[in-house]
Design an enzyme around this catalytic site. Structure first.
Site, PDB file in Angstrom:
ATOM      1  N   SER A  44       0.918  -1.030  -0.026  1.00  0.00           N
ATOM      2  CA  SER A  44      -0.068   0.049   0.052  1.00  0.00           C
ATOM      3  C   SER A  44       0.814   1.239   0.031  1.00  0.00           C
ATOM      4  CB  SER A  44      -0.987  -0.044   1.167  1.00  0.00           C
ATOM      5  OG  SER A  44      -2.070   0.953   1.111  1.00  0.00           O
TER       6      SER A  44
ATOM      7  N   HIS B 100      -7.485  -5.371  -1.175  1.00  0.00           N
ATOM      8  CA  HIS B 100      -6.369  -4.743  -0.584  1.00  0.00           C
ATOM      9  C   HIS B 100      -5.655  -5.350   0.623  1.00  0.00           C
ATOM     10  CE1 HIS B 100      -3.836  -1.196  -0.588  1.00  0.00           C
ATOM     11  NE2 HIS B 100      -3.914  -1.131   0.764  1.00  0.00           N
TER      12      HIS B 100
END
Length: 427
Positions: A265, A407
């Site tokens: 991320s 994610h």
């Protein structure tokens, strides 16, 4: 300029639209609505000279691109401080069921011992020589990456905030809270060391006017915040990773020529930038890094420059705000960030449901960085459509996969990173 497929123009980016926070357009998740764009050519200099060999890339074009990314995207950071020094705080040679040696190392940023970060380092005990190491930042503290009761608890510097009506505590997170993201035993079993640092030791991840991290240590007399072309938080985190590399070069159990910098991320954005500015990193791994990481900014898909500058105004340098809703004016795009890592191997990982990070845009950045790798006689990525899910591409110097799910960084991801590292870092 590198021509790419043209799409119907949607006013999510381009010269005609600047998005104020209160007037942010809807997030685009429709591939047919990606605007027409043309990527800057990594193999054409600012003066218009075509780059046709690795020497010209290295001596002329690469420094040019690096300077543009520094001044317009991430910000310029200081070098190694003169007073930098290290201290081994603890060592256990028989941790993780006798599989590993654990060290905690303080990296002091100045001659004073007041400002430091702590590296948590695991080294395989079954070794005949210095080992390759994965190095990355963690989100919640060193003590959260595995169930090791003797790891010193990191102290959170994040301010309390309201989330769903309940306050998120500022004093830290439970031990092993992030263990699913850090398969320490698997890495040790495969012959790799692991080094990690709590990112809050370097700079807390919120907009505090750059008062509570490393920035004030380097302000000039009378300066109270970075200049528009100076380092934001991502550049500060990358700077911290380079300071960790300074230590790893001194550790006789670590082969500093085989250190892979890794991040998930926002830390994936950081890992790519760290590898771009510091050629000592032998390999880079970006997982779900999105806008400002591996994803092409000009696609304006999912997370955009306007949104990232609005939600996280501290991540990038002040000059990056010029390109909010104005991505076409950027003098660079993220394929050129990948290209700055050449000829070193880089792995780009995505998740098919993580549309915010634009998996296709991440893949295409690798594709459009490939001509630079080819200057060195190396294989990159090819294609125009996102590859099949859960089908890793490991054959070249730009590795890639798009994983099932959302994610996150998972054991599946790490297994591919290790396979890629085995090819490039193992002797």
């Amino acid at each position: 300029m590198t021509a790419v497929k043209k799409y119907a123009l949607l006013p999510l980016c381009g010269l005609t639209l600047f998005c104020a926070r209160a007037q942010m357009p809807a997030t685009n998740y429709d591939e047919s609505q990606v605007p027409a764009y043309t990527l800057p050519d990594p193999l054409t200099t600012i003066a218009g000279k075509k780059v046709t060999d690795a020497e010209t890339w290295t001596s002329e074009r690469r420094p040019e691109l690096l300077s543009l990314f520094e001044s317009e995207v991430y910000g310029k950071a200081p070098g190694r401080p003169e007073g930098l020094h290290f201290e081994v705080l603890s060592e256990d040679r028989y941790t993780l069921g006798n599989m590993a040696t654990r060290r905690e190392i303080a990296v002091y940023f100045t001659e004073s011992d007041a400002h430091f970060m702590t590296i948590l380092l695991y080294i395989p005990n079954k070794r005949t020589d210095a080992v390759p190491v994965f190095l990355g930042l963690n989100f919640k503290g060193n003590h959260t990456i595995c169930d090791d009761p003797l790891v010193t608890e990191s102290v959170s510097r994040m301010k309390p905030r309201e989330e769903g009506g309940s306050e998120v505590r500022a004093k830290g997170f439970p031990r092993a809270a992030a263990a699913s993201r850090w398969p320490v035993e698997m890495l040790i079993a495969n012959g790799y060391g692991l080094a990690t640092i709590y990112r809050g030791d370097i700079d807390p991840d919120y907009d505090d006017g750059f008062q509570n991290g490393v920035h004030p240590l380097f302000y000039r007399e009378g300066q109270t915040k970075p200049a528009p072309d100076e380092w934001g938080t991502i550049a500060a985190w990358a700077w911290g990773l380079s300071r960790a590399m300074d230590y790893l070069e001194t550790d006789e159990d670590v082969d500093a020529s085989r250190v892979a910098v890794i991040g998930h991320s926002r830390h994936g954005k950081t890992a790519l930038w760290a590898a771009a500015v510091d050629p000592r990193f032998a390999m880079a791994v970006s997982n779900d890094s999105g806008c400002g990481g591996a994803a092409l900014s000009r696609r304006c898909y999912g997370e955009t420059v306007a949104r990232i500058n609005s939600l996280f105004p501290h991540w990038f340098c002040g000059n990056f705000n010029r390109y909010s809703g104005n991505e076409a004016a950027l003098p660079v795009d993220q394929h050129e960030l990948i290209a700055l890592i050449a000829p070193r191997p880089v792995y780009i990982a995505s998740a098919v449901e993580d549309r915010w990070a634009d998996p296709k845009g991440e893949f295409l950045a690798g594709v459009h960085a490939t001509p630079v790798y080819e200057l060195f006689g190396l294989v990159g990525l090819s294609g125009t459509e996102l590859p099949q899910t859960d089908a890793p591409v490991l054959s070249g110097h730009i590795g890639h996969h798009v994983r099932s799910g959302d994610h996150d960084i998972t054991l599946y991801d790490w297994r591919q990173f290790v396979k890629f590292a085995d090819k490039h870092l193992k002797r």
